[in-house]
Design a protein around this motif. Structure first.
Motif, PDB file in Angstrom:
ATOM      1  N   ARG A 126       0.853  -1.193   0.046  1.00 47.44           N
ATOM      2  CA  ARG A 126       0.027   0.054   0.036  1.00 47.44           C
ATOM      3  C   ARG A 126       1.037   1.451  -0.050  1.00 47.44           C
ATOM      4  NH1 ARG A 126      -3.093   0.304  -1.714  1.00 47.44           N
ATOM      5  NH2 ARG A 126      -4.548   1.790  -0.523  1.00 47.44           N
ATOM      6  N   TYR A 186      -0.579   2.664   7.307  1.00 46.41           N
ATOM      7  CA  TYR A 186      -1.169   1.174   7.660  1.00 46.41           C
ATOM      8  C   TYR A 186      -0.063   0.271   8.316  1.00 46.41           C
ATOM      9  CZ  TYR A 186      -4.582   1.834   4.107  1.00 46.41           C
ATOM     10  OH  TYR A 186      -5.710   2.475   3.432  1.00 46.41           O
ATOM     11  N   GLY A 214      -6.877  -1.117   5.227  1.00 44.66           N
ATOM     12  CA  GLY A 214      -6.078  -1.940   6.175  1.00 44.66           C
ATOM     13  C   GLY A 214      -6.115  -1.246   7.358  1.00 44.66           C
ATOM     14  N   ARG A 215      -5.310  -1.808   8.101  1.00 39.78           N
ATOM     15  CA  ARG A 215      -5.369  -1.356   9.671  1.00 39.78           C
ATOM     16  C   ARG A 215      -4.505  -0.149   9.774  1.00 39.78           C
ATOM     17  NH1 ARG A 215      -6.948  -2.432  14.564  1.00 39.78           N
ATOM     18  NH2 ARG A 215      -8.233  -4.140  13.951  1.00 39.78           N
ATOM     19  N   TYR A 216      -4.671   0.792  10.596  1.00 39.75           N
ATOM     20  CA  TYR A 216      -3.944   1.960  11.034  1.00 39.75           C
ATOM     21  C   TYR A 216      -4.083   2.351  12.400  1.00 39.75           C
ATOM     22  CZ  TYR A 216      -8.314   4.379   9.501  1.00 39.75           C
ATOM     23  OH  TYR A 216      -9.744   4.848   9.405  1.00 39.75           O
ATOM     24  N   VAL A 268      -3.093  -5.318   5.513  1.00 39.99           N
ATOM     25  CA  VAL A 268      -3.635  -4.528   4.423  1.00 39.99           C
ATOM     26  C   VAL A 268      -4.124  -5.650   3.249  1.00 39.99           C
ATOM     27  CG1 VAL A 268      -1.687  -3.030   4.706  1.00 39.99           C
ATOM     28  CG2 VAL A 268      -0.948  -5.037   3.555  1.00 39.99           C
TER      29      VAL A 268
END
Ligand code: ATP
Ligand code: MG
Length: 424
Positions: free
Chosen positions: A259, A264, A286-288, A268
């Motif tokens: 990404r 992130y 995705g995760r952040y 993802v």
């Protein structure tokens, strides 16, 4: 004649024949996200430039070369939003929605990036984004992916898009990996493409994404990110996969998926299609977990995704997946000749709209001969045309023409609405 002013390059008008597809897509998304308990949030198109510099990351393509940044009349640096996540975090945190609570939010609207315009890539484009806050466990990652899969199912796209998944670990794990990657790649610097050489010093992870063949062949022997992923990220990733599998969601693991946005970590993912050429990703996220804190808020785990509306519309059109009901068409056309009939035709059309609010009723405006009005009725492709003249008014009737058979019947005025209602 005055010279016509054209739209800005890469910024498209969405014309009437397209807007019905957009409305269909937007409505379908709105219904699906609502069914998972997500609420809409709206924030401005313009923000302080620092929001994106700090949020998206100084060394990302977006911030380095794609932003529309300008000084306003006070000399303050503002930017047309290139994406929604940073703004969503800013807005939610500013309103106190993030501290000690969970949120499920979504948004839609235009984004701006100074990119080279081509099919599926524009300078003003539109995204629908879905973001969740306050939940650090893999179940919410799974929820978002399952939600997107349900949307594909509703749109007839399931099977036409492939889910690619990866975990990019914690920031400390990525730092260790970056160091190893840079060590390795520096030995082969001459063989890398120009962009990748530059990224070696700025954003080395993005080199994994390079489309250049020589770079890709150097990467074959490069250290693998997977080897740097720690226990916490790994078990998070496994839990996500367990839930996806149990729900019949197929995916492929793409270890090169990194990404292009700095915020992130851990999960993802991208939904990718083979039908749109190079602009293959229709949805990405995705995760952040670090972003809220990075923007000045309290540490708040978060995960989300954004999809590109233009690419989804292109995909639906390419695969001929736009349902008939989504297309705009008139059901009833109303023709009238003479002053009394004109007034009566309004009353009739309103009655019909009252009883059947979903019908599209086009009442001819602007006068003209009977022949001319009937031509317009033909062109409208309405299923029925209602015809009112002075004779009809005098007799309290209305002519109803079935446009598919050409058959014309007269009905008492007070029966017309019930008759049409039974036919349409
Ligand atoms: P790409 O690799 O295609 O440039 P990206 O990684 O820059 O995409 P994101 O910032 O994650 O994309 O945006 C999410 C989605 O928004 C993309 O998957 C795509 O569908 C869409 N999108 C991004 N940039 C554009 C653009 N310039 N024009 C049209 N759609 C876009
Ligand atoms: Mg991009």
């Amino acid at each position: 004649m005055a010279r016509k002013i054209q739209a800005i390059r890469g910024m498209n008008d969405i014309l009437p024949d397209q807007s019905s597809v957009w409305l269909y897509l937007e409505k379908t998304v709105a219904d699906v996200v609502k069914s998972y308990g997500y609420q809409q949030i709206r924030f401005p198109i313009v923000e302080n430039t620092d929001l994106f510099k700090r949020g998206v990351g100084e060394t990302t393509d977006i911030v380095e070369k794609e932003m529309y940044t300008f000084n306003d009349r006070n000399g303050e640096s503002l930017t047309l939003r290139p994406e929604g996540t940073a703004s969503c975090v800013r807005a939610a945190d500013q309103a106190g929605l993030l501290f000690n609570q969970t949120q499920r939010l979504w948004y839609m609207g235009p984004m701006f990036r100074y990119e080279r315009p081509q099919k599926g890539r524009y300078r003003q484009f539109h995204q629908i984004g879905v973001e969740s806050f306050g939940m650090g466990t893999a179940d919410i990652d799974a929820e978002l992916i399952i939600l997107s899969a349900r949307l594909w199912q509703k749109l007839g796209l399931l099977g036409q898009v492939e889910l690619q998944l990866n975990t990019i670990g914690l920031a400390s794990e990525r730092e260790a990996y970056k160091a190893a990657l840079v060590d390795y790649l520096t030995q082969f610097k001459d063989q890398l493409d120009e962009d990748s050489q530059r990224r070696l010093g700025t954003n080395p992870l993005r080199i994994l994404d390079s489309k250049d063949e020589a770079t890709q062949s150097v990467l074959k022997e490069a250290p693998s990110l997977e080897d740097f992923i720690g226990e916490e990220s790994q078990s998070h990733f496994e839990r996500l996969q367990t839930i996806l599998k149990a729900n019949g969601i197929s995916y492929v693991i793409n270890r090169r998926l990194v990404r292009g946005l700095d915020y992130y970590g851990k999960t993802v993912f991208e939904w990718v299609t083979s039908h749109l050429g190079a602009q293959a990703t229709v949805c990405a996220g995705g995760r952040y977990d670090g972003l809220v804190e990075q923007l000045g808020g309290k540490p708040t785990p978060a995960v989300g995704f954004a999809m590109g509306i233009e690419r989804l519309v292109l995909l639906l059109e390419t695969l001929d997946l736009i349902p008939q009901s989504a297309k705009f068409s008139a059901d009833v056309f109303v023709v009238s000749i003479g002053d009394d009939a004109e007034v009566a035709s309004f009353v009739l059309a309103e009655k019909l709209r009252e009883v059947s609010p979903n019908l599209v009723i086009l009442r001819h405006c602007g006068g003209g001969s009977f022949k001319n009005q009937m031509k317009k009725a033909d062109k409208s492709e309405a299923r029925f045309t209602l015809i009112l003249g002075q004779d009809e008014i005098d007799q309290g009737i209305c002519q109803v023409k079935d446009m598919s058979t050409g058959e014309q019947q007269s009905h008492p005025l007070h029966d017309v609405v019930a008759y049409l209602n039974s036919k349409l």
